[in-house]
Design an enzyme around this catalytic site. Sequence first.
Site, mmCIF file in Angstrom:
data_model
loop_
_atom_site.group_PDB
_atom_site.id
_atom_site.type_symbol
_atom_site.label_atom_id
_atom_site.label_comp_id
_atom_site.label_asym_id
_atom_site.label_seq_id
_atom_site.Cartn_x
_atom_site.Cartn_y
_atom_site.Cartn_z
ATOM 1 N N ASP A 141 0.950 -1.268 -0.183
ATOM 2 C CA ASP A 141 0.085 -0.040 0.085
ATOM 3 C C ASP A 141 0.890 1.215 -0.103
ATOM 4 O O ASP A 141 2.060 1.254 0.518
ATOM 5 C CB ASP A 141 -0.834 -0.115 1.226
ATOM 6 C CG ASP A 141 -2.319 0.480 0.921
ATOM 7 O OD1 ASP A 141 -2.675 0.237 -0.102
ATOM 8 O OD2 ASP A 141 -3.064 0.987 1.852
ATOM 9 N N TYR A 143 1.981 4.855 1.413
ATOM 10 C CA TYR A 143 1.895 5.494 2.562
ATOM 11 C C TYR A 143 0.733 6.282 2.487
ATOM 12 O O TYR A 143 0.333 7.015 1.635
ATOM 13 C CB TYR A 143 3.255 6.507 2.782
ATOM 14 C CG TYR A 143 4.543 5.823 2.931
ATOM 15 C CD1 TYR A 143 4.731 4.757 3.663
ATOM 16 C CD2 TYR A 143 5.416 6.210 2.006
ATOM 17 C CE1 TYR A 143 5.925 4.316 3.911
ATOM 18 C CE2 TYR A 143 6.692 5.809 2.086
ATOM 19 C CZ TYR A 143 6.922 4.750 3.013
ATOM 20 O OH TYR A 143 8.418 3.829 3.049
ATOM 21 N N PHE A 154 8.360 2.489 -0.520
ATOM 22 C CA PHE A 154 9.040 2.872 0.586
ATOM 23 C C PHE A 154 9.695 4.224 0.461
ATOM 24 O O PHE A 154 10.311 4.561 1.602
ATOM 25 C CB PHE A 154 10.333 1.900 0.501
ATOM 26 C CG PHE A 154 9.823 0.425 0.833
ATOM 27 C CD1 PHE A 154 9.457 -0.014 2.032
ATOM 28 C CD2 PHE A 154 9.891 -0.752 -0.059
ATOM 29 C CE1 PHE A 154 8.995 -1.453 2.392
ATOM 30 C CE2 PHE A 154 9.393 -1.919 -0.068
ATOM 31 C CZ PHE A 154 9.157 -2.381 1.256
ATOM 32 N N HIS A 267 9.588 -9.006 5.733
ATOM 33 C CA HIS A 267 9.211 -7.776 5.315
ATOM 34 C C HIS A 267 10.012 -6.842 6.243
ATOM 35 O O HIS A 267 10.395 -7.050 7.675
ATOM 36 C CB HIS A 267 7.907 -7.220 5.784
ATOM 37 C CG HIS A 267 7.436 -5.852 4.999
ATOM 38 N ND1 HIS A 267 7.634 -4.902 5.692
ATOM 39 C CD2 HIS A 267 7.063 -5.745 3.678
ATOM 40 C CE1 HIS A 267 7.195 -3.635 4.911
ATOM 41 N NE2 HIS A 267 6.742 -4.428 3.535
#
Length: 374
Positions: A141, A143, A154, A267
């Site tokens: 998803d 941010y 990221f 992750h």
Amino acid sequence: MVSPALKRNADHLSTSKSDTKKPKGGSITSFFGVPKPKPAETLGTKAVAPPRPSSFNKEKWLATLTPEQKELLQLEIDTLDDSWLAHLKDDITTTEFLNLKRFLKKEKEGKAKIFPPEEDVYSWSRLTPLHSVKVVIVGQDPYHNDNQAHGLAFSVRPPTRAPPSLVNIYKGLKKNYPDFTPPPNNSGLLTPWAERGVLMLNTCLTVRAHQAHSHGNKGWESFTQKVIDLVARVRTHGVVFLAWGKPAGLRVTKINRDKHYVLQSAHPSPFSAHTGFFDNGHFKKCNDWLASRYGDDEIIDWNLVPTKKKLTAPSDKENISILANVTEVTTKAAEPQCPDDEDKKTKTCPVDDEFDDEDALEALAAAEKELSAS
């Protein structure tokens, strides 16, 4: 309709000074010369990738669209790089994708605040054209808080500080390359990687402000899967896929491991990084594979600060000592931190708000169970 100003802004955002510089010894396309007239090369042989496609007639394709399709697809027409659009043009005219665009249109008409900004939804395509992809990092998803998402998984623009998962990515890099230096002021801008061939793709490209996964299961996942599959199909001489966490792992299950290099691990979320991310060695493994396939000049420069010095990996002996020291520090930093409050039994550990990761949710549930039992 996307305004002319928006389009100009998108074009500006998709270029930088580094875009216009030719690499030493030739143009950026020197890495992607004419393929050898032989079967696909094996690992260890310097491979040659296909040249950038130039046969796409955008105007001719536009003439085939209905007025509604043109209206719904204006963002794609204006801001999706042609290197991608040439291959995805049929995918964005499917009923599923047009329904996604109708949903987004309603969100906009309802004054919902959407991240990233419109001109950034496809910034990944402009910063990393299809012909330049060497590495794919699969995100989830976008941010969903202010001044964060800008179209690269990221990554965040200054002055926003690097979110927790990106901080852990820096730590992972530091373990692979001890001379790696995180950007000053805790910055999290990863556009230099994108410009060097690292496609940082979220599987969902938009989100409603402050509502994680609010645009999930609307059609983005199907579209971005086609993007991933397209890379695997077109970049026939091989790219590296980095899939962190179970959801990302599901996205690369059909990748041909004989042609491409697929690396999977936990992750980098603070809730799961200590279960395998810090020790995965992905950044060095990625470059080792690229060097063996394309040559030393085509590895990824993971530096995010200006420097003429290339990152170097430690020797095996040095690596043992470095891994031991960094593991102790990063494992402690990665553990979920609960509020320091007397009434802890009524509190829950804070959720890393940048993604909806199965590994993190499992770790969070376990932490909450332990906390409630104390």
